[in-house]
Design a protein around this motif. Sequence first.
Motif, PDB file in Angstrom:
ATOM      1  N   ARG A  45      30.227  16.077  18.165  1.00 35.74           N
ATOM      2  CA  ARG A  45      28.779  15.876  18.309  1.00 35.74           C
ATOM      3  C   ARG A  45      28.100  17.165  18.785  1.00 35.74           C
ATOM      4  N   ILE A  46      28.713  17.875  19.724  1.00 39.33           N
ATOM      5  CA  ILE A  46      28.137  19.126  20.218  1.00 39.33           C
ATOM      6  C   ILE A  46      28.028  20.138  19.083  1.00 39.33           C
ATOM      7  N   HIS A  95      16.021  22.141   6.644  1.00 37.29           N
ATOM      8  CA  HIS A  95      17.125  21.840   5.732  1.00 37.29           C
ATOM      9  C   HIS A  95      17.281  20.357   5.434  1.00 37.29           C
ATOM     10  N   TRP A  96      16.923  19.485   6.386  1.00 37.89           N
ATOM     11  CA  TRP A  96      17.218  18.050   6.264  1.00 37.89           C
ATOM     12  C   TRP A  96      16.070  17.349   5.547  1.00 37.89           C
ATOM     13  N   HIS A 129      12.237  16.230  15.062  1.00 40.47           N
ATOM     14  CA  HIS A 129      11.882  15.491  13.842  1.00 40.47           C
ATOM     15  C   HIS A 129      12.923  15.804  12.781  1.00 40.47           C
ATOM     16  N   SER A 130      14.179  15.509  13.123  1.00 41.45           N
ATOM     17  CA  SER A 130      15.304  15.833  12.269  1.00 41.45           C
ATOM     18  C   SER A 130      16.122  14.565  12.059  1.00 41.45           C
ATOM     19  N   HIS A 136      24.122  21.766  16.560  1.00 40.50           N
ATOM     20  CA  HIS A 136      23.643  23.067  16.082  1.00 40.50           C
ATOM     21  C   HIS A 136      22.994  22.922  14.708  1.00 40.50           C
ATOM     22  N   PHE A 137      23.634  22.203  13.813  1.00 42.04           N
ATOM     23  CA  PHE A 137      23.104  22.045  12.456  1.00 42.04           C
ATOM     24  C   PHE A 137      21.846  21.176  12.462  1.00 42.04           C
ATOM     25  N   TRP A 138      21.938  20.018  13.086  1.00 42.56           N
ATOM     26  CA  TRP A 138      20.822  19.075  13.057  1.00 42.56           C
ATOM     27  C   TRP A 138      19.580  19.618  13.737  1.00 42.56           C
TER      28      TRP A 138
END
Length: 324
Positions: free
Chosen positions: A206-207, A305-306, A222-223, A211-213
């Motif tokens: 999860r950690i 990106h999302w 807002h991801s 970074h990505f999210w």
Amino acid sequence: MDTASDPLATRRQLLASAATLGAATAGLLATASPASAAARIVANEGRVPGFTARNADVNGTRIHYRVGGSGPAVVLLHGYAETSHMWNPLMPLLARTHTVIVPDLRGAGGSSKPEGGYDKKNMAVDIHELVKSLGIQSASIVGHDIGLMVAYAYAAQFPAETERVVLMDAFLPGVGQWQNVWLLRDLWHFHFHGPVPLALVKGRERIYFEHFWNDFAADAKHSVSEADRRVYAAAYAQEGGMRAGFEYFKNFEKDAADFAALSTNKLTMPMLVLSGEKAGGTFLIEQGKLVANDVKGVVVKGSGHWLMEEAPEQVIPELVGFLK
């Protein structure tokens, strides 16, 4: 107004339902063992109305997928740090007019996690064999992130069986100035694989994914939702899950050589490229024009990106309209 005649209201209702379903699943995952968490993830994915969860043995691996709807076929391919769960809000909308096939890629979610086979040409063969096993002769292919690489490899290897192709926010290894992305300092994770990285992220999935999210979104608040973050972290925490995910990146150099060769024959089917204004910008659109003749490029305003999570009000209509 009746939501049946209001597409925007319908999308909002589907997004709200998906969020509620994800929250319920997240509560279950919090106290689950990795094995039971995996089973719950698969069960959750199977609860999208009108869809059935199945497994298929194809190309020497097991692919978990969901299928629903009727009509022309469309395949939805997820990216890294997510699973097929990302497509839940879109699936019922497309199922009104299409047979919708939604697999977990090799190494992700409910699919098996073999030691090898993670070059994108081979992963595309996984999906092609899955489609053929369903008796489907041609399909449209949609991919986000790693999924877009698999989608391109599918269309380039099986052009006569690909109706349309959609690429969503990442890049194509081996095409144009791709190394300018591959070697970006901020994209260090492309080179983060092997025994030491695996040891560092074990129990900290999860950690790592935060970074990505967070950093790849235009706004970390807002991801990807909290409920979905728990689902994805648990999915990749399964035995072999992080190793398989690292293999996606480890194979980029092979993918680059493969795609450089494939791109010498331009695709002729319609292509839609969606890219986040605050992420890839126009880079993937320009790559699309190098590999295909009929390209519609859309920069998704205000999005990182999302795309599905950050800007569904822009992205979902583009997808539904293009696939019609």
